[in-house]
Scaffold this active site. Structure first.
Site: not given
Length: 304
Positions: A154, A178, A250, A253, A276, A285
């Site tokens: 990110r 995150k 992004h 990514r 994630h 994906y």
């Protein structure tokens, strides 16, 4: 502590922010978004004459979400609001400000997941190799692009990298994601090579005697590279490469994840590399991969 009156909502919001930052370990972006959303919720609650947490019912929460829909917010945005409200009411129970959680049985709006824009491998190669690297800025820009695509980071994760996060001998990068969660992401020889070149040939020239950032990537003025600067680097490279697709940091990514999945990488491995928490986020994906397989089948199968 139960039964706070409306005049204390400001204090409650301050405690909620503290809770998000120090107990939940949320990122600054998440904290800012949640406080913004919850502040609007509190204003709605006050306008309806509610002065205590336990006076808020599921109907009040539903009415607030309905108001958001009326002013034109998308289902995805409303789902984000509901996520913030869940955290807010969970906090209230944890701090004994309330005894019931009116969001507990509410379902998030059904959000149709949009497939991300993904470049082909050839387009990514054009993007990377189109950068002129005969200046310190050019070397930095190429390094930024190589690391974004090579590690699937990110933007905030890229901007926060330190030299000590790069394990050259193990081909790994320590990433702070995150919620202040750390993970280690593999990095290929090409991206590592550009980091090495950047550190030796560009970093010393970009440093400023007036600033002493701890981050690896520096701006033209010697400060830590920020998100907007990375966005501009990607946009410039896309124009140079002649790409008509709207390309953002992004996007790289997404390319990282999609190209791995298309090549047969294990989904849980990709989940781990992307950071994630929920594998359903990564499964987007696999949809791209199915479309790719269908395209190949349609092009080459004699019975199509």
């Amino acid at each position: 502590m139960n039964g706070y009156v409306a005049s204390s909502w400001h204090e409650i919001l301050g405690n909620f922010e503290h809770y998000l930052r120090f107990e939940k370990g949320a990122s600054e972006n998440t904290i800012a978004a949640y406080i913004h959303n919850v502040r609007q919720y509190v204003e709605f609650v006050q306008a309806n004459g509610i002065a205590a947490f336990d006076a808020i019912t599921e109907q009040h929460v539903t009415a607030f979400l309905h108001r958001l829909a009326q002013i034109g917010l998308s289902e995805r945005s409303i789902a984000r609001y509901l996520s913030a409200l869940r955290q807010f009411h969970t906090f209230a129970i944890a701090y004994e400000l309330a005894s019931v959680n009116p969001t507990e049985l509410l379902e998030s709006p059904s959000v149709q997941r949009t497939l991300p824009v993904v470049l082909t491998v050839e387009e990514v190669t054009r993007l990377l190799e189109g950068v002129q690297t005969n200046t310190p800025h050019g070397i930095r820009d190429r390094t930024v692009l190589e690391v974004l695509y090579g590690c699937g980071l990110r933007v905030s994760e890229l901007c926060g990298l330190r030299l000590s996060d790069i394990a050259f001998d193990q081909s790994l990068v320590r990433v702070r994601g995150k919620g202040a969660k750390e993970r280690f992401v593999p990095i290929g020889e090409v991206a590592l090579g550009w980091i090495h070149r950047y550190v030796h040939d560009a970093y010393p020239l970009l440093r400023s005697p007036h600033h002493h950032p701890t981050t690896l990537l520096l701006s033209n003025r010697g400060r830590s590279l920020n998100r907007m600067a990375v966005w501009l680097i990607v946009q410039s490279a896309a124009r140079t490469a002649g790409l008509e697709t709207h390309v953002t940091p992004h996007t790289l990514r997404h390319c990282f994840a999609t190209h791995l999945v298309e090549a047969g990488a294990d989904l849980r491995a990709v989940q781990e590399m992307l950071g994630h928490a929920d594998i359903s986020t990564t499964q987007i994906y696999t949809h791209l991969d199915r479309l790719y397989l269908r395209e190949v089948h349609q092009r080459f199968h004699p019975r199509w």
